[in-house]
Design a protein around this motif. Structure first.
Motif, PDB file in Angstrom:
ATOM      1  N   PHE A  40       0.889  -1.168  -0.076  1.00 57.39           N
ATOM      2  CA  PHE A  40       0.109  -0.128  -0.115  1.00 57.39           C
ATOM      3  C   PHE A  40       0.788   1.250   0.048  1.00 57.39           C
ATOM      4  CE2 PHE A  40      -2.353  -3.469   1.926  1.00 57.39           C
ATOM      5  CZ  PHE A  40      -3.579  -3.303   1.236  1.00 57.39           C
ATOM      6  N   THR A  42       0.674   4.560   0.259  1.00 58.46           N
ATOM      7  CA  THR A  42       0.019   5.760   0.820  1.00 58.46           C
ATOM      8  C   THR A  42       0.082   7.191   0.381  1.00 58.46           C
ATOM      9  OG1 THR A  42      -1.576   6.425   2.540  1.00 58.46           O
ATOM     10  CG2 THR A  42       0.731   5.711   2.996  1.00 58.46           C
ATOM     11  N   ARG A  43      -0.838   7.942   0.164  1.00 60.38           N
ATOM     12  CA  ARG A  43      -0.591   9.321  -0.107  1.00 60.38           C
ATOM     13  C   ARG A  43      -1.053  10.124   0.972  1.00 60.38           C
ATOM     14  NH1 ARG A  43      -2.323   7.935  -5.378  1.00 60.38           N
ATOM     15  NH2 ARG A  43      -0.859   8.327  -7.062  1.00 60.38           N
ATOM     16  N   ARG A  44      -1.502   9.411   2.123  1.00 62.53           N
ATOM     17  CA  ARG A  44      -2.101  10.118   3.395  1.00 62.53           C
ATOM     18  C   ARG A  44      -0.578  10.634   4.000  1.00 62.53           C
ATOM     19  NH1 ARG A  44      -5.104   6.024   6.779  1.00 62.53           N
ATOM     20  NH2 ARG A  44      -6.411   7.673   7.434  1.00 62.53           N
ATOM     21  N   ALA A  49      -1.201   7.764   8.576  1.00 62.47           N
ATOM     22  CA  ALA A  49      -0.844   6.321   7.887  1.00 62.47           C
ATOM     23  C   ALA A  49      -0.557   5.533   9.060  1.00 62.47           C
ATOM     24  CB  ALA A  49      -0.188   6.444   6.834  1.00 62.47           C
ATOM     25  N   SER A  54      -3.042   1.341   5.995  1.00 64.13           N
ATOM     26  CA  SER A  54      -3.910   0.853   4.701  1.00 64.13           C
ATOM     27  C   SER A  54      -4.081  -0.592   4.869  1.00 64.13           C
ATOM     28  CB  SER A  54      -3.447   1.547   3.413  1.00 64.13           C
ATOM     29  OG  SER A  54      -3.232   2.770   3.380  1.00 64.13           O
TER      30      SER A  54
END
Length: 199
Positions: A40, A42-44, A49, A54
């Motif tokens: 995963f 992530t762009r968070r 995160a 994720s």
């Protein structure tokens, strides 16, 4: 969650087969032991995160789907790949099926025959209050005998009641946009939507 080292990850990827990747690297790989590795990216924000990784959300969604009778991958392990960046992953048992998109490419006539059952499946999701933003033909698997399952279920919400008409239209619009964006030609979307209204 445990931490998987860079060396362990490299070993998995070297001995397995990468099935999906993007500019950030591998996303899904089939391993020698029959499990799938999902990464995963992530762009968070890393803090968010780390609080709600994720991989854990993916596992929760698969469990909730199976609890209500909808086939989904069985996650057997979740872990950090780089906790400082919020990068997580999981190992899961894949569903024994073929995506509707692949089936349509291989046999359009077989796909057309499945449209009433496929429409009923999507309507069941909506009736169960499931809003799957990544609803498209690549994420719906045909499992045989008019049965279907879902993969890549990270981006999913479980409502307490059936989806409103507005959310249903919005969800079906995601499906239509995917067909255009990925240039899936010849898929009888109109027939699917008509079958949905009749199911």
């Amino acid at each position: 969650m445990r931490i998987v080292t860079a060396q362990e990850l490299e070993s998995w990827l070297a001995s397995g087969k990468v099935l999906e990747q993007d500019t950030r690297g591998p996303k899904v790989a089939a391993l020698e032991n029959g499990l799938f590795l999902k990464i995963f990216h992530t762009r968070r924000h890393p803090v968010l995160a780390r609080l709600w990784p994720s991989a854990s959300r993916f596992q929760r969604n698969t469990m909730r789907l199976r609890q209500i009778g909808i086939a989904a991958p069985n996650v057997v392990d979740v872990f950090w790949l780089d906790a400082s960046r919020g990068l997580s992953g999981c190992l899961y048992t894949p569903l024994p099926g073929e995506s509707i998109e692949s089936l349509h490419t291989r046999s359009p006539s077989e796909t057309r025959a499945l449209l009433p059952a496929l429409a009923a499946f999507v309507r069941t999701l909506h009736h169960q209050g499931i809003y799957f933003r990544s609803l498209h033909l690549g994420n719906i698997l045909y499992l045989g005998h008019s049965n279907f399952g879902l993969i890549d279920v990270l981006d999913m919400q479980f409502k307490r009641r059936p989806l409103s008409r507005w959310l249903v239209r919005r969800n079906l619009a995601h499906l239509e946009k995917h067909l255009h964006r990925h240039k899936v030609s010849g898929f009888p979307l109109e027939i699917l939507l008509e079958s949905y209204d009749r199911s």
